[in-house]
Design a protein around this motif. Structure first.
Motif, PDB file in Angstrom:
ATOM      1  N   ASN A  73       0.824  -1.213   0.000  1.00  0.00           N
ATOM      2  CA  ASN A  73       0.000   0.000   0.000  1.00  0.00           C
ATOM      3  C   ASN A  73       0.858   1.263   0.000  1.00  0.00           C
ATOM      4  O   ASN A  73       0.578   2.220  -0.722  1.00  0.00           O
ATOM      5  CB  ASN A  73      -0.927   0.002   1.220  1.00  0.00           C
ATOM      6  CG  ASN A  73      -2.009  -1.060   1.109  1.00  0.00           C
ATOM      7  OD1 ASN A  73      -2.565  -1.275   0.045  1.00  0.00           O
ATOM      8  ND2 ASN A  73      -2.299  -1.736   2.201  1.00  0.00           N
ATOM      9  N   ALA A  74       1.915   1.269   0.821  1.00  0.00           N
ATOM     10  CA  ALA A  74       2.777   2.453   0.896  1.00  0.00           C
ATOM     11  C   ALA A  74       3.473   2.706  -0.433  1.00  0.00           C
ATOM     12  O   ALA A  74       3.610   3.858  -0.873  1.00  0.00           O
ATOM     13  CB  ALA A  74       3.800   2.278   2.013  1.00  0.00           C
ATOM     14  N   ALA A  75       3.935   1.647  -1.097  1.00  0.00           N
ATOM     15  CA  ALA A  75       4.606   1.802  -2.382  1.00  0.00           C
ATOM     16  C   ALA A  75       3.636   2.303  -3.449  1.00  0.00           C
ATOM     17  O   ALA A  75       3.981   3.147  -4.279  1.00  0.00           O
ATOM     18  CB  ALA A  75       5.229   0.479  -2.808  1.00  0.00           C
ATOM     19  N   LEU A  76       2.418   1.783  -3.430  1.00  0.00           N
ATOM     20  CA  LEU A  76       1.435   2.183  -4.431  1.00  0.00           C
ATOM     21  C   LEU A  76       1.100   3.668  -4.309  1.00  0.00           C
ATOM     22  O   LEU A  76       0.858   4.344  -5.318  1.00  0.00           O
ATOM     23  CB  LEU A  76       0.170   1.338  -4.286  1.00  0.00           C
ATOM     24  CG  LEU A  76      -0.754   1.285  -5.509  1.00  0.00           C
ATOM     25  CD1 LEU A  76      -0.026   0.745  -6.727  1.00  0.00           C
ATOM     26  CD2 LEU A  76      -1.990   0.446  -5.209  1.00  0.00           C
ATOM     27  N   GLN A  77       1.107   4.189  -3.088  1.00  0.00           N
ATOM     28  CA  GLN A  77       0.856   5.621  -2.891  1.00  0.00           C
ATOM     29  C   GLN A  77       1.940   6.464  -3.562  1.00  0.00           C
ATOM     30  O   GLN A  77       1.721   7.624  -3.899  1.00  0.00           O
ATOM     31  CB  GLN A  77       0.791   5.949  -1.395  1.00  0.00           C
ATOM     32  CG  GLN A  77      -0.407   5.360  -0.671  1.00  0.00           C
ATOM     33  CD  GLN A  77      -1.740   5.880  -1.190  1.00  0.00           C
ATOM     34  OE1 GLN A  77      -1.836   7.012  -1.667  1.00  0.00           O
ATOM     35  NE2 GLN A  77      -2.762   5.050  -1.120  1.00  0.00           N
ATOM     36  N   GLU A 108      -5.493  -1.257  -0.462  1.00  0.00           N
ATOM     37  CA  GLU A 108      -6.115   0.047  -0.240  1.00  0.00           C
ATOM     38  C   GLU A 108      -6.186   0.789  -1.565  1.00  0.00           C
ATOM     39  O   GLU A 108      -5.317   0.632  -2.429  1.00  0.00           O
ATOM     40  CB  GLU A 108      -5.307   0.872   0.773  1.00  0.00           C
ATOM     41  CG  GLU A 108      -5.267   0.267   2.169  1.00  0.00           C
ATOM     42  CD  GLU A 108      -4.399   1.085   3.112  1.00  0.00           C
ATOM     43  OE1 GLU A 108      -3.846   2.117   2.667  1.00  0.00           O
ATOM     44  OE2 GLU A 108      -4.264   0.687   4.280  1.00  0.00           O
ATOM     45  N   GLU A 109      -7.210   1.592  -1.741  1.00  0.00           N
ATOM     46  CA  GLU A 109      -7.376   2.325  -2.988  1.00  0.00           C
ATOM     47  C   GLU A 109      -6.296   3.395  -3.132  1.00  0.00           C
ATOM     48  O   GLU A 109      -5.891   4.028  -2.159  1.00  0.00           O
ATOM     49  CB  GLU A 109      -8.759   2.973  -3.043  1.00  0.00           C
ATOM     50  CG  GLU A 109      -9.893   1.973  -3.221  1.00  0.00           C
ATOM     51  CD  GLU A 109     -11.222   2.661  -3.475  1.00  0.00           C
ATOM     52  OE1 GLU A 109     -11.213   3.898  -3.677  1.00  0.00           O
ATOM     53  OE2 GLU A 109     -12.250   1.968  -3.468  1.00  0.00           O
ATOM     54  N   ALA A 110      -5.839   3.562  -4.355  1.00  0.00           N
ATOM     55  CA  ALA A 110      -4.868   4.619  -4.667  1.00  0.00           C
ATOM     56  C   ALA A 110      -5.310   5.296  -5.948  1.00  0.00           C
ATOM     57  O   ALA A 110      -5.947   4.677  -6.809  1.00  0.00           O
ATOM     58  CB  ALA A 110      -3.470   4.031  -4.819  1.00  0.00           C
ATOM     59  N   ALA A 133      -1.649  -3.188 -11.900  1.00  0.00           N
ATOM     60  CA  ALA A 133      -1.733  -3.581 -10.496  1.00  0.00           C
ATOM     61  C   ALA A 133      -2.764  -4.691 -10.300  1.00  0.00           C
ATOM     62  O   ALA A 133      -2.529  -5.655  -9.552  1.00  0.00           O
ATOM     63  CB  ALA A 133      -2.079  -2.373  -9.634  1.00  0.00           C
ATOM     64  N   ASP A 134      -3.896  -4.582 -10.971  1.00  0.00           N
ATOM     65  CA  ASP A 134      -4.941  -5.608 -10.855  1.00  0.00           C
ATOM     66  C   ASP A 134      -4.482  -6.933 -11.463  1.00  0.00           C
ATOM     67  O   ASP A 134      -4.779  -8.012 -10.926  1.00  0.00           O
ATOM     68  CB  ASP A 134      -6.218  -5.139 -11.552  1.00  0.00           C
ATOM     69  CG  ASP A 134      -6.890  -3.973 -10.845  1.00  0.00           C
ATOM     70  OD1 ASP A 134      -6.568  -3.740  -9.661  1.00  0.00           O
ATOM     71  OD2 ASP A 134      -7.725  -3.297 -11.476  1.00  0.00           O
TER      72      ASP A 134
END
Length: 416
Positions: free
Chosen positions: A336-340, A351-353, A363-364
Motif C-alpha cells: 500500500n505504501a509503495a502504491l501511494q 487500499e485504494e490509490a 496492479a490488478d
C-alpha cells in the motif's frame, strides 16, 4: 569464492532465530536502488513506527557491481545483516538459500499470519529465479506483455489478438498503413530475445528454458529453433522497421510514445514513460495485452513473463523477534505504501490509490496472477547472456539464420 562452499556457522533455514541479536534493522542495498528506501521511510513515520523504535532502521549502500562480493564476504564471516538486497546473479542467491543463510518466507510469513500479503505470481517468479524456494521479497515486480496504442487499434478495427497468427495479421496491416508494427531496440538486443523466449513459453511450455538450463533440451532442438524463426520472420517482413539494429531503448520508447508504432513488447517499468510528459499519444490511449497463444502450444497466456527487479532477503542468522516484527510490518504495509508513491510491487496492495487507468490495470493483473515465466537469458551463464543480446539484431535482420543464432547461444551455455 562460491557461496556454496561457505561454512555458514549458526545459520538456520527456517523462520527461527540464529546467531547474535541485532541492535539495528540494517538494510544493505545496492546504491542504484533509489525506490525502496523512500517507502521504508514512509513506514517509519507511519505503520512501522513501533517496529522502528524497537529496532531502528539503518540503511547502507554499495554499488551494484560490488554487491555480490560484499554479500559473499559477509556470509563467510557469519555477518550478514538482517535485510539485504539480492546480488546480480540469481545463482548466488540460490546458493545462499541452499546453505541455510536465508529466512524461509513461506514459514516465517505463515507464522506471522502474513503469507497472503505476497502476490502468488511474484512468489512464482522468485521460486523460478532462486532455486525453487521463497527466500526473497518482491520489493519491485514487473510483468511483461505487449503495450499497444488503443486509438490506432480502434481506428483500424483491430481486436486484441489472442493468437500469434492474429498478431502477425495485425502487424501486416500496420505496415501497410505506413506504421512500424513493433518498436524494438536491436541495439539493446534483449527486447528481441524476450520475443523468442515468450514464444517458447507459449509453444514448448512454461518450463522450456528450465529444460535448457537443466540439460534436458537444447536451443538447437527443432521446436526451439522454430521460436527464433518466428521472430526472424517478423524482421524479414519489415515489422521492426528499417533501423532496428541501431535503435536504442529510448528511441524505441519514442517510436511508440509518438504514435509511429502501435505496439511494443516491454515490462511494466515502461509505465513511468507512458504516464510521463513525453507521451505524445496520451496514457489514456494506451493499454497492454499478454503475449498471445501459439496454436497447439503447451503454454498459457495467463503466464506472464515477470521479474522482481529489486528483491531483498533476510538473514536467517540475524532473525530475531524484533526482526520478525519488521518482516510482518513490511509484509502487511509495503504494498500500500509503495502504491501511494506510484510503485507497483509484489506485495499485495489492498487500499485504494489514485492511479492512472493503465497503472491500475497492471496492479490488478499482478494481484490476480498466480503463475509466471522468466525471460530468455534469466537462467543462462553470463557469456551466453551477452552473446544472446549482442546477436539478437542479426537474427531480426536476417544476418544470422535462426539455426545459427540458437547455435551461438547454446555453445555459450555449454562452454561458459
Amino acid at each position: 569464492m562460491s557461496v556454496g562452499a561457505l561454512a555458514l556457522a549458526g545459520c538456520s533455514g527456517g523462520g527461527g532465530g540464529g546467531g547474535s541479536t541485532p541492535s539495528a534493522f540494517e538494510f544493505l542495498k545496492n546504491a542504484e536502488n533509489t525506490t525502496t528506501e523512500p517507502v521504508l521511510d514512509a513506514l517509519i513515520d507511519g505503520a512501522c513506527a513501533e517496529q522502528n523504535e524497537a529496532l531502528p532502521l539503518e540503511v547502507s549502500s554499495v554499488p551494484q557491481a560490488e554487491l555480490d562480493a560484499q554479500i559473499q564476504l559477509l556470509a563467510s564471516q557469519g555477518g550478514l545483516p538482517p535485510m539485504f538486497s539480492a546480488g546480480g546473479n540469481p545463482a548466488e542467491g540460490a546458493r545462499l538459500a541452499e546453505a541455510g543463510a536465508l529466512v524461509d518466507f513461506d514459514e516465517a510469513l505463515t507464522d506471522l499470519g502474513m503469507r497472503d500479503k505476497i502476490a502468488p505470481g511474484a512468489v512464482s517468479t522468485i521460486e523460478k529465479l532462486y532455486g525453487g524456494g521463497f527466500n526473497f521479497l518482491p520489493f519491485q515486480y514487473n510483468i511483461e506483455g505487449i503495450w499497444y496504442n488503443t486509438q490506432i487499434f480502434e481506428e483500424n478495427g483491430w481486436e486484441v489478438p489472442e493468437t500469434w497468427d492474429d498478431l502477425v495479421e495485425i502487424a501486416g496491416e500496420a505496415k501497410a498503413a505506413g506504421l512500424t508494427p513493433f518498436s524494438a531496440s536491436g541495439e539493446q538486443g534483449w527486447p528481441l530475445t524476450r520475443l523468442v523466449s515468450t514464444y517458447l513459453f507459449r509453444s514448448v511450455g512454461p518450463d522450456a528454458l528450465q529444460k535448457v538450463a537443466d540439460g534436458e533440451a537444447k536451443l538447437t532442438d527443432p521446436e526451439y529453433v522454430e521460436a527464433a524463426a518466428a521472430i526472424a520472420d517478423l524482421g524479414a517482413q519489415g515489422y521492426f522497421g528499417d533501423n532496428v539494429t541501431s535503435l536504442d531503448i529510448d528511441g524505441s520508447y519514442n517510436l511508440f510514445l509518438t504514435g509511429q508504432a502501435p505496439m511494443i513488447y516491454m515490462g511494466s517499468w515502461i509505465l513511468g514513460n507512458i504516464n510521463g510528459d513525453g507521451n505524445e499519444v496520451g496514457a489514456e490511449n494506451m493499454s497492454f495485452f499478454p503475449f498471445p497463444a501459439v496454436e497447439g502450444g503447451a503454454g498459457s497466456i495467463d503466464q506472464y513473463p515477470s521479474n522482481v527487479g529489486l528483491p531483498a532477503t533476510f538473514s536467517a542468522d540475524a532473525y530475531s523477534d524484533d526482526v520478525a516484527g519488521w518482516l510482518g510490518c513490511i509484509a502487511e504495509n509495503y504494498g500500500n505504501a509503495a502504491l501511494q508513491e506510484g510503485q507497483i510491487t509484489g506485495f499485495v496492495a489492498d487500499e485504494e490509490a489514485d492511479l492512472p487507468e493503465i497503472s491500475q490495470k497492471v496492479a490488478d493483473t499482478i494481484a490476480t496472477s498466480t503463475d509466471s515465466v522468466l525471460w530468455f537469458e534469466a537462467l543462462f551463464p553470463a557469456k551466453a547472456s551477452q552473446i544472446s543480446s549482442t546477436n539478437a539484431a542479426l537474427l531480426a535482420t536476417g544476418q544470422l539464420t535462426p539455426e545459427e543464432f540458437m547455435t551461438l547461444v547454446q555453445d555459450a551455455i555449454d562452454n561458459p
